[in-house]
Write a protein that holds these residues in place. Structure first.
Motif, PDB file in Angstrom:
ATOM      1  N   UNK A   1     -16.315   2.882 -23.407  1.00  0.00           N
ATOM      2  CA  UNK A   1     -16.581   4.473 -23.916  1.00  0.00           C
ATOM      3  C   UNK A   1     -16.830   5.257 -22.670  1.00  0.00           C
ATOM      4  N   UNK A   2     -17.097   6.676 -23.159  1.00  0.00           N
ATOM      5  CA  UNK A   2     -17.447   7.646 -22.287  1.00  0.00           C
ATOM      6  C   UNK A   2     -18.600   8.277 -22.491  1.00  0.00           C
ATOM      7  N   UNK A   3     -19.300   9.002 -21.554  1.00  0.00           N
ATOM      8  CA  UNK A   3     -20.224   9.902 -21.350  1.00  0.00           C
ATOM      9  C   UNK A   3     -20.112  11.014 -20.414  1.00  0.00           C
ATOM     10  N   UNK A   4     -20.737  11.916 -20.610  1.00  0.00           N
ATOM     11  CA  UNK A   4     -20.849  13.191 -19.882  1.00  0.00           C
ATOM     12  C   UNK A   4     -22.279  13.509 -19.566  1.00  0.00           C
ATOM     13  N   UNK A   5     -22.492  13.520 -18.205  1.00  0.00           N
ATOM     14  CA  UNK A   5     -23.951  13.917 -17.888  1.00  0.00           C
ATOM     15  C   UNK A   5     -23.788  15.221 -17.292  1.00  0.00           C
ATOM     16  N   UNK A   6     -24.928  15.741 -17.476  1.00  0.00           N
ATOM     17  CA  UNK A   6     -25.160  17.341 -17.100  1.00  0.00           C
ATOM     18  C   UNK A   6     -26.449  17.413 -16.038  1.00  0.00           C
ATOM     19  N   UNK A   7     -26.466  18.068 -15.353  1.00  0.00           N
ATOM     20  CA  UNK A   7     -27.507  18.538 -14.339  1.00  0.00           C
ATOM     21  C   UNK A   7     -27.660  20.020 -14.445  1.00  0.00           C
ATOM     22  N   UNK A   8     -28.833  20.485 -14.944  1.00  0.00           N
ATOM     23  CA  UNK A   8     -28.898  21.856 -14.812  1.00  0.00           C
ATOM     24  C   UNK A   8     -30.081  22.288 -13.843  1.00  0.00           C
ATOM     25  N   UNK A   9     -29.712  23.221 -12.947  1.00  0.00           N
ATOM     26  CA  UNK A   9     -30.497  23.693 -11.732  1.00  0.00           C
ATOM     27  C   UNK A   9     -31.125  24.970 -12.100  1.00  0.00           C
ATOM     28  N   UNK A  10     -32.143  25.065 -11.717  1.00  0.00           N
ATOM     29  CA  UNK A  10     -32.874  26.697 -11.658  1.00  0.00           C
ATOM     30  C   UNK A  10     -32.870  27.102 -10.320  1.00  0.00           C
ATOM     31  N   UNK A  11     -32.928  28.207  -9.777  1.00  0.00           N
ATOM     32  CA  UNK A  11     -33.040  28.829  -8.474  1.00  0.00           C
ATOM     33  C   UNK A  11     -31.863  29.384  -8.055  1.00  0.00           C
ATOM     34  N   UNK A  12     -31.966  30.500  -7.150  1.00  0.00           N
ATOM     35  CA  UNK A  12     -30.542  31.461  -7.034  1.00  0.00           C
ATOM     36  C   UNK A  12     -29.966  30.881  -5.990  1.00  0.00           C
ATOM     37  N   UNK A  13     -30.353  29.600  -5.274  1.00  0.00           N
ATOM     38  CA  UNK A  13     -29.524  29.405  -4.035  1.00  0.00           C
ATOM     39  C   UNK A  13     -28.856  27.976  -4.553  1.00  0.00           C
ATOM     40  N   UNK A  14     -28.693  27.740  -5.636  1.00  0.00           N
ATOM     41  CA  UNK A  14     -28.140  26.516  -6.040  1.00  0.00           C
ATOM     42  C   UNK A  14     -26.388  26.336  -5.515  1.00  0.00           C
ATOM     43  N   UNK A  15     -25.682  27.364  -5.713  1.00  0.00           N
ATOM     44  CA  UNK A  15     -24.248  27.565  -5.171  1.00  0.00           C
ATOM     45  C   UNK A  15     -24.196  27.152  -3.560  1.00  0.00           C
ATOM     46  N   UNK A  16     -25.226  27.225  -2.800  1.00  0.00           N
ATOM     47  CA  UNK A  16     -25.127  26.998  -1.617  1.00  0.00           C
ATOM     48  C   UNK A  16     -25.080  25.667  -1.272  1.00  0.00           C
TER      49      UNK A  16
END
Length: 124
Positions: free
Chosen positions: A16-31
């Motif tokens: 089977x399959x699963x999709x994990x997510x990871x949500x981040x706070x903070x404005x510097x995430x994209x760095x």
């Protein structure tokens, strides 16, 4: 400071399959480049996948290559791990973390701001 929250784990049959997510706070995430790790019961935490800050480069441990795909959406401050063809040996708590310190992406001591983890159980 970055706070991470994983979700999407659960119980799934082998194949089977699963999709994990990871949500981040903070404005510097994209760095930051990010990583996925997992820890099975009684075992050490191991590297699973790494994704660059822009999401254009990914790396995987050999045991999940072809089956797992890491991605990210910097507009949503999130990274994802699509897991296909799951096997019982993929059973573990999965964590996301920030690759904060320069160096090899598979070394967990170079990561910071770990999430609390999400449990994945693959039944045979």
């Amino acid at each position: 400071q970055v706070q991470l929250v994983e979700s999407g784990g659960g119980l799934v049959q082998a194949g089977g399959s699963l999709r994990l997510s990871c949500a981040a706070s903070g404005r510097t995430f994209s760095r930051y480049a990010m990583g996925w790790f997992r820890q099975a019961a009684g075992k050490e935490r191991e590297f699973v996948a790494h994704i660059s800050a822009r999401g254009d480069t990914t790396n995987y441990v050999d045991s999940v290559k072809v089956r797992f795909t890491a991605s990210r959406d910097n507009t949503e401050n999130s990274i994802y791990l699509q897991m296909n063809s799951l096997k019982p040996e993929d059973t573990a708590v999965y964590y996301c973390a920030v690759h904060r310190y320069s160096g090899s992406y598979y070394r967990n001591e170079l990561y910071d701001y770990w999430g609390q983890g999400t449990q994945v159980i693959v039944s045979s």
